[in-house]
Design a protein around this motif. Structure first.
Motif, PDB file in Angstrom:
ATOM      1  N   VAL A 209       0.845  -1.197   0.000  1.00 12.07           N
ATOM      2  CA  VAL A 209       0.000   0.000   0.000  1.00 12.07           C
ATOM      3  C   VAL A 209       0.880   1.247   0.000  1.00 12.07           C
ATOM      4  O   VAL A 209       0.648   2.205  -0.747  1.00 12.07           O
ATOM      5  N   ALA A 210       1.933   1.217   0.802  1.00 11.41           N
ATOM      6  CA  ALA A 210       2.844   2.364   0.884  1.00 11.41           C
ATOM      7  C   ALA A 210       3.480   2.641  -0.471  1.00 11.41           C
ATOM      8  O   ALA A 210       3.553   3.794  -0.914  1.00 11.41           O
ATOM      9  N   LEU A 211       3.897   1.576  -1.145  1.00 10.10           N
ATOM     10  CA  LEU A 211       4.530   1.755  -2.454  1.00 10.10           C
ATOM     11  C   LEU A 211       3.553   2.324  -3.476  1.00 10.10           C
ATOM     12  O   LEU A 211       3.891   3.216  -4.256  1.00 10.10           O
ATOM     13  N   LEU A 212       2.306   1.790  -3.450  1.00 15.09           N
ATOM     14  CA  LEU A 212       1.295   2.290  -4.387  1.00 15.09           C
ATOM     15  C   LEU A 212       1.031   3.776  -4.160  1.00 15.09           C
ATOM     16  O   LEU A 212       0.932   4.563  -5.104  1.00 15.09           O
ATOM     17  N   LEU A 213       0.937   4.152  -2.884  1.00 17.60           N
ATOM     18  CA  LEU A 213       0.657   5.551  -2.559  1.00 17.60           C
ATOM     19  C   LEU A 213       1.810   6.443  -3.013  1.00 17.60           C
ATOM     20  O   LEU A 213       1.606   7.521  -3.579  1.00 17.60           O
ATOM     21  N   LYS A 214       3.016   5.979  -2.780  1.00 16.17           N
ATOM     22  CA  LYS A 214       4.194   6.751  -3.179  1.00 16.17           C
ATOM     23  C   LYS A 214       4.170   7.003  -4.695  1.00 16.17           C
ATOM     24  O   LYS A 214       4.387   8.120  -5.158  1.00 16.17           O
ATOM     25  N   GLU A 215       3.852   5.944  -5.424  1.00 11.64           N
ATOM     26  CA  GLU A 215       3.824   6.032  -6.876  1.00 11.64           C
ATOM     27  C   GLU A 215       2.758   7.026  -7.347  1.00 11.64           C
ATOM     28  O   GLU A 215       3.017   7.892  -8.189  1.00 11.64           O
ATOM     29  N   GLN A 216       1.560   6.906  -6.765  1.00  7.68           N
ATOM     30  CA  GLN A 216       0.462   7.802  -7.136  1.00  7.68           C
ATOM     31  C   GLN A 216       0.805   9.251  -6.791  1.00  7.68           C
ATOM     32  O   GLN A 216       0.588  10.152  -7.594  1.00  7.68           O
ATOM     33  N   ALA A 217       1.330   9.447  -5.583  1.00  8.46           N
ATOM     34  CA  ALA A 217       1.592  10.811  -5.112  1.00  8.46           C
ATOM     35  C   ALA A 217       2.638  11.495  -5.974  1.00  8.46           C
ATOM     36  O   ALA A 217       2.570  12.705  -6.210  1.00  8.46           O
ATOM     37  N   ALA A 218       3.606  10.707  -6.444  1.00 12.80           N
ATOM     38  CA  ALA A 218       4.669  11.284  -7.265  1.00 12.80           C
ATOM     39  C   ALA A 218       4.084  11.935  -8.518  1.00 12.80           C
ATOM     40  O   ALA A 218       4.594  12.940  -9.018  1.00 12.80           O
ATOM     41  N   LYS A 219       2.959  11.377  -8.999  1.00 15.74           N
ATOM     42  CA  LYS A 219       2.350  11.898 -10.225  1.00 15.74           C
ATOM     43  C   LYS A 219       1.815  13.320 -10.059  1.00 15.74           C
ATOM     44  O   LYS A 219       1.654  14.037 -11.034  1.00 15.74           O
ATOM     45  N   ILE A 220       1.474  13.707  -8.835  1.00 17.21           N
ATOM     46  CA  ILE A 220       0.957  15.065  -8.661  1.00 17.21           C
ATOM     47  C   ILE A 220       1.964  15.957  -7.931  1.00 17.21           C
ATOM     48  O   ILE A 220       1.642  17.054  -7.493  1.00 17.21           O
ATOM     49  N   GLY A 221       3.189  15.479  -7.797  1.00 14.82           N
ATOM     50  CA  GLY A 221       4.221  16.346  -7.233  1.00 14.82           C
ATOM     51  C   GLY A 221       4.427  16.219  -5.740  1.00 14.82           C
ATOM     52  O   GLY A 221       5.046  17.063  -5.108  1.00 14.82           O
ATOM     53  N   ILE A 222       3.873  15.163  -5.133  1.00  8.84           N
ATOM     54  CA  ILE A 222       4.144  14.929  -3.708  1.00  8.84           C
ATOM     55  C   ILE A 222       5.156  13.793  -3.608  1.00  8.84           C
ATOM     56  O   ILE A 222       4.923  12.706  -4.126  1.00  8.84           O
ATOM     57  N   GLU A 223       6.278  14.085  -2.971  1.00  4.57           N
ATOM     58  CA  GLU A 223       7.261  13.022  -2.786  1.00  4.57           C
ATOM     59  C   GLU A 223       7.058  12.411  -1.413  1.00  4.57           C
ATOM     60  O   GLU A 223       7.151  13.105  -0.386  1.00  4.57           O
ATOM     61  N   ILE A 224       6.751  11.123  -1.383  1.00  3.81           N
ATOM     62  CA  ILE A 224       6.523  10.465  -0.091  1.00  3.81           C
ATOM     63  C   ILE A 224       7.747   9.648   0.273  1.00  3.81           C
ATOM     64  O   ILE A 224       8.186   8.784  -0.491  1.00  3.81           O
ATOM     65  N   GLN A 225       8.312   9.977   1.432  1.00  2.67           N
ATOM     66  CA  GLN A 225       9.451   9.190   1.912  1.00  2.67           C
ATOM     67  C   GLN A 225       8.923   8.067   2.788  1.00  2.67           C
ATOM     68  O   GLN A 225       8.179   8.317   3.741  1.00  2.67           O
ATOM     69  N   LEU A 226       9.331   6.852   2.475  1.00  2.00           N
ATOM     70  CA  LEU A 226       8.820   5.708   3.223  1.00  2.00           C
ATOM     71  C   LEU A 226       9.781   5.336   4.335  1.00  2.00           C
ATOM     72  O   LEU A 226      10.977   5.207   4.111  1.00  2.00           O
TER      73      LEU A 226
END
Lengths: 534, 316
Positions: free
Chosen positions: A390-407
């Motif tokens: 789930v974390a990886l999916l969210l990171k991938e999605q967020a990157a598309k709108i300019g949010i970088e998620i650090q896991l």
């Protein structure tokens, strides 16, 4: 070496002939072997804090009430019937006429009163006081009771006869009955024990006396709990004579043992990846049922961060594709979740089902909030593959709108500490909820269980109102309203509610797991042809 | 000699004290506490508080440590926070089953390593030697966890010869039953032990084989057997004894991996569970006793050296 080889072969042959598994023929006593990840730590039902102890407790003890496995409505059990007096404050309970402790002593109203006094005693350290704090005088007893024993009286609890007692509440509290799902302690054995000593008392280890469908035969510290059918159980002697609850810490070993026919049941936690393999074996049947748990992404709004802006939270919430998670990560063994009410709850709102993944809208929200791009940190615990995905999916999605998620993947205890100290921006968490849809425990601003520190006065008011009402229709209306308000504030992103997956031998019949207890109707289970493990 | 012994003993005590302080501090500074609430369950924070109070866990750390130390010196290792029973009792219950497994695996592994190690040292660079070398690398590198699962699939499922779970069949527990439960975990442990020991035995023997006095002994006309027994083995014993002595503590702390895979009811699994549960009294006791075992093992090795090697006796 050449001389040793035949000897070695002989030894192997001899030892392999020593399989101790008994063959079961007609007329022999039936055995059921159940797998568990860990063993229980206590047999005392009111000090249970872990799932293994809870499962074993449900074999050995009968609770006052149970809830219906489909509707979660309170149902009679050890309490055979109840009346609610006109003001919705006083409940009169009658215990089963033929309910006895395993030493032959009748289970009485005094046992019920004693158990509730223990739970309200200042030295009681289990988790059961929360449901009883609505009883008149319970809080006072907890604060002012001087004696080390659970003696004296609680204002709202009255023994009316051998089998009847009444409980009076401070104010009407609709979920009360659904919370009376705890078993009793035998007053005739334990009333002379200090409450502070009760947890470590011999009773918790040896359980000389109990009330449930099975009674303790043997508890071997690290191997198994062996229970045998209680001939005097008030619903009749269980069909299966012996149950071995065996501790096998390795789930792969559990699966192999089930395939080899040496285990009969892996309850609740069969891994979704293993289901396919198990289904290929005609000797094995898979059962699933929804549970009262869910996973969600907690959003920390108490820390100074862009997440304090509702638009940023909304942008995140519109990114999550729950369907995809349920279908691809959980292989369909879950229900997507869009709010804090679960499909099992009577107040569940099906109209929330619509998926709202919209990257363009999310990007717009982010820009409107004044961010072109931003960095957020997401914590989750190691060892839970689903949450990692789930974390990886969210990171991938967020990157598309300019949010970088650090896991950050954290060890369980470190993860809990970070959550409790609020040291995170986003966290993937799990949560268990009660059978009643009452949202107060997690969402009322003054509740002890409000771990996110959520505060909305309107929600508080709705929840207080709802818990005082008695009709389901009115309560449903209020809980849905409260849920709507909570969703507007976006304190969290709800993900899914995982199902329990059980794998059992095809010979096991009448297996009917309950969302909260796999051994819900264990006294009815049968093994076809009286056969058990081989 | 006496002076040396006293010095070693004092050193050991200091080390144990250091270990207990270090364990205590790391345990308490590590995140989490024994009643760390699992958010999936409902909890009552006031009950947690009372629970800590009743067990004196709300006291400042130095006070907690001193009270633990004073009780420990009087032989009271405290109650497990998880199981609510004396720690010593919990350890005593689990030690025999662990020792049964570890000591057997140790003896088999060492015996095989001696036989094979000496043989391949004599036949250096033969194909047998090369095979043993390759095996020993594999034996050390193959994860026991994986090997365990492979064995379970082969010998408990495909060809169900042995049991894969626990130490006995529920309701049985006779000697043959226990023996057949031991087979698979033993194979995993010996596979690793043997690979480890055989390297050391081989290199220890090889080192001695190339020395002048061995050649001299051969020149004097002694048979191969005599050279091996009287000259080579005694002189290659020191590294072998070291390895064996250092294995001693592991015998008592168990084989965590094998116990986990085969659900063996031993001390290794208990240590893992207790550490995860932040069961402070158990962790303190286990660490202290492991440290004591390491110290004892080292001490024993030193004493054994004196017996084996006359040169060391002269120096001492």
């Amino acid at each position: 070496m050449r001389r040793l080889l035949p000897l070695l072969c002989l030894l192997i042959l001899i030892l392999s002939g020593c399989h101790g598994y008994k063959e079961h023929g007609a007329g022999q006593e039936s055995e059921l072997h159940v797998a568990a990840i860990a063993g229980p730590v206590t047999l005392n039902p009111i000090f249970v804090r872990d799932s293994a102890s809870a499962e074993v407790a449900s074999l050995l003890h009968a609770s006052l009430l149970i809830t219906d496995p489909d509707t979660l409505e309170p149902m009679p059990h050890l309490v055979s019937s109840w009346d609610v007096l006109g003001d919705n404050l006083t409940y009169i309970f009658t215990l089963q006429e033929n309910a006895y402790w395993t030493d032959g002593v009748s289970i009485t109203a005094e046992d019920a009163a004693f158990t509730m006094r223990v739970i309200c005693h200042p030295d009681y350290t289990g988790w059961l006081f929360l449901p009883l704090r609505y009883v008149a005088g319970a809080q006072e007893y907890k604060e002012n009771h001087q004696s080390l024993f659970a003696d004296g009286l609680i204002e709202g609890i009255e023994v009316l006869g051998e089998k009847t007692f009444s409980v009076t509440l401070k104010e009407p509290y609709a979920p009360f009955l659904s919370l009376l799902t705890f078993p009793l302690l035998p007053a005739h054995l334990l009333s002379a024990v200090e409450v502070g000593q009760l947890e470590a008392h011999e009773y918790s280890l040896k359980l000389p006396v109990s009330s449930g469908p099975y009674l303790l035969a043997e508890w071997d510290a690290d191997e198994y709990v062996h229970v045998k059918a209680n001939p005097d159980f008030f619903l009749g002697k269980p069909e299966i004579d012996h149950i071995y609850y065996r501790f096998i810490p390795n789930v792969e070993t559990q699966v192999i043992e089930l395939l080899a026919g040496k285990l009969d049941l892996i309850p609740t936690a069969v891994k979704v990846e293993d289901v396919k393999l198990l289904q290929t074996d005609p000797q094995i049947k898979i059962y699933t049922n929804p549970r009262l748990v869910y996973d969600y992404i907690a959003i920390n709004t108490n820390k100074d961060s862009p997440l304090q802006d509702r638009r940023v939270r909304q942008a995140l919430a519109t990114l999550v594709n729950r369907r995809e998670i349920v279908d691809n990560v959980l292989l369909g063994y879950a229900d997507p979740l869009y709010g804090p009410l679960l499909p099992l709850h009577f107040a569940y709102d099906e109209s929330l089902q619509a998926e709202t993944v919209d990257l363009a809208a999310a990007r717009e929200l982010l820009v409107a909030a004044g961010y072109n791009n931003l960095q957020l940190n997401l914590i989750f615990n190691a060892g839970n593959l689903v949450r990692e995905n789930v974390a990886l999916l969210l990171k991938e999605q967020a990157a598309k709108i300019g949010i970088e998620i650090q896991l950050s993947l954290l060890e369980w205890e470190a993860f809990l500490a970070a959550v409790n100290e609020g040291d995170y921006e986003l966290a993937i968490l799990g949560r268990g909820v009660e059978a009643d849809p009452d949202l107060s425990y997690h969402w009322h601003s003054e509740s002890l269980g409000n771990a996110l520190g959520y505060k909305n006065e309107e929600v508080d008011l709705l929840l207080e109102q709802a818990s005082r009402l008695t009709t389901q229709r009115e309560r449903t209306f209020l809980y849905r309203q409260a849920q709507k308000k909570i969703l507007e504030d976006i304190p969290a992103i709800w993900l899914y509610s995982r199902q329990a997956i059980h794998a059992a031998t095809a010979t096991l019949e009448k297996f009917r797991p309950h969302p909260e207890s796999v051994f819900f109707n264990v006294h009815e289970w049968t093994l076809k042809g009286g056969e058990g493990s081989q | 000699m006496i002076f040396q012994l006293v010095r070693r003993f004092t050193q050991t005590l200091l080390v144990l004290f250091g270990v207990s302080v270090a364990t205590f501090l790391t345990m308490h500074w590590a995140p989490g506490h024994p009643l760390q609430a699992n958010p999936e369950l409902r909890l009552d924070p006031t009950a947690v508080e009372r629970w800590l109070q009743l067990r004196n866990l709300d006291q400042p750390l130095p006070a907690q440590y001193l009270s633990w130390l004073s009780r420990m010196l009087r032989g009271d290792f405290g109650q497990s926070l998880l199981y609510n029973r004396p720690v010593i009792e919990l350890i005593r219950e689990r030690l025999p089953s662990t020792l049964l497994l570890t000591v057997t695996a140790f003896l088999i592994g060492l015996f095989l390593a001696l036989v094979v190690g000496i043989y391949v040292a004599k036949k250096q660079n033969s194909w047998v030697d090369r095979m043993v070398q390759v095996y020993s690398l594999a034996g050390i590198s193959v994860p026991g966890y994986w090997l365990g699962i492979v064995l379970i699939i082969c010998f408990a499922y495909r060809f169900p010869l042995f049991s894969a779970v626990g130490m006995r069949t529920p309701g049985d527990g006779s000697l043959p039953d226990i023996l057949q439960h031991m087979v698979l975990p033993l194979i995993v442990m010996v596979f690793h032990n043997f690979a480890y020991y055989v390297r050391h035995v081989r290199s220890a023997v090889l080192n001695v084989l190339n020395l002048d006095f061995v050649r001299a002994a051969k020149a004097r006309g002694l048979t191969d057997k005599q050279v091996m027994l009287w000259h080579v083995l005694p002189n290659s014993a020191i590294p072998i004894v070291t390895i064996a002595a250092l294995s001693l503590p592991v015998l008592f702390t168990g084989a965590m991996m094998a116990e986990q895979v085969f659900a063996w009811p031993g001390i290794g699994r208990f240590i893992v569970t207790s550490t995860m549960a932040r069961d402070y009294p158990v962790i303190m006791t286990v660490n202290l006793y492991t440290a004591a075992l390491v110290a004892i093992a080292n001490f024993l090795a030193d004493v054994l050296y004196l017996f084996i090697d006359p040169r060391l006796r002269v120096k001492a």
